[in-house]
Design a protein around this motif. Structure first.
Motif, PDB file in Angstrom:
ATOM      1  N   PRO A  24     -34.319  50.189  -4.492  1.00 28.96           N
ATOM      2  CA  PRO A  24     -35.332  50.336  -3.498  1.00 28.96           C
ATOM      3  C   PRO A  24     -36.598  49.228  -3.346  1.00 28.96           C
ATOM      4  N   GLU A  25     -36.718  49.043  -4.456  1.00 30.92           N
ATOM      5  CA  GLU A  25     -37.803  48.289  -4.602  1.00 30.92           C
ATOM      6  C   GLU A  25     -37.585  47.003  -4.390  1.00 30.92           C
ATOM      7  N   SER A  26     -36.323  46.195  -4.424  1.00 32.60           N
ATOM      8  CA  SER A  26     -35.925  44.806  -4.269  1.00 32.60           C
ATOM      9  C   SER A  26     -35.444  44.937  -2.786  1.00 32.60           C
ATOM     10  N   ALA A  27     -35.062  45.882  -2.179  1.00 35.55           N
ATOM     11  CA  ALA A  27     -34.517  46.192  -0.871  1.00 35.55           C
ATOM     12  C   ALA A  27     -35.927  45.914  -0.026  1.00 35.55           C
ATOM     13  N   TYR A  28     -36.799  46.571  -0.338  1.00 36.21           N
ATOM     14  CA  TYR A  28     -38.249  46.481   0.342  1.00 36.21           C
ATOM     15  C   TYR A  28     -38.854  45.198   0.335  1.00 36.21           C
ATOM     16  N   LYS A  29     -38.762  44.519  -0.943  1.00 35.31           N
ATOM     17  CA  LYS A  29     -39.316  43.064  -1.098  1.00 35.31           C
ATOM     18  C   LYS A  29     -38.468  42.131  -0.299  1.00 35.31           C
ATOM     19  N   ALA A  30     -37.511  42.165  -0.307  1.00 37.68           N
ATOM     20  CA  ALA A  30     -36.337  41.568   0.668  1.00 37.68           C
ATOM     21  C   ALA A  30     -36.642  41.462   2.235  1.00 37.68           C
ATOM     22  N   CYS A  31     -37.016  43.018   2.396  1.00 40.70           N
ATOM     23  CA  CYS A  31     -37.482  43.145   3.738  1.00 40.70           C
ATOM     24  C   CYS A  31     -38.691  42.161   4.200  1.00 40.70           C
ATOM     25  N   ILE A  32     -39.631  42.453   3.222  1.00 37.13           N
ATOM     26  CA  ILE A  32     -41.072  41.936   3.394  1.00 37.13           C
ATOM     27  C   ILE A  32     -40.840  40.171   3.606  1.00 37.13           C
ATOM     28  N   LYS A  33     -39.954  39.722   2.851  1.00 35.87           N
ATOM     29  CA  LYS A  33     -39.710  38.104   3.075  1.00 35.87           C
ATOM     30  C   LYS A  33     -39.020  37.797   4.325  1.00 35.87           C
TER      31      LYS A  33
END
Length: 67
Positions: A24-33
């Protein structure tokens, strides 16, 4: 009554539990990018997915610190 200032342990527990939620953390960070590149949209759903994972980890730990 004690004169000690209460310490909020929740931020530390959340930081520790974030390590147990890499997907979930990597998905959130990818979304932010993606949002930064696009310039529009939001990552609310990904944020809440990450927060739900963290809270599931924190919940059983936080009560041992309550008086």
């Amino acid at each position: 009554m004690s004169d000690e200032e209460p310490v909020d342990i929740l931020p530390k527990l959340r930081q520790d539990c974030l390590k147990s939620c890499p997907a979930p953390e990597s998905a959130y960070k990818a979304c932010i990018k993606r949002i930064e590149a696009k310039g529009e949209g939001d990552c609310e759903a990904w944020y809440f997915d990450m927060l739900t994972c963290v809270d599931k980890c924190v919940a059983p730990k936080v009560f041992k610190y309550t008086k």
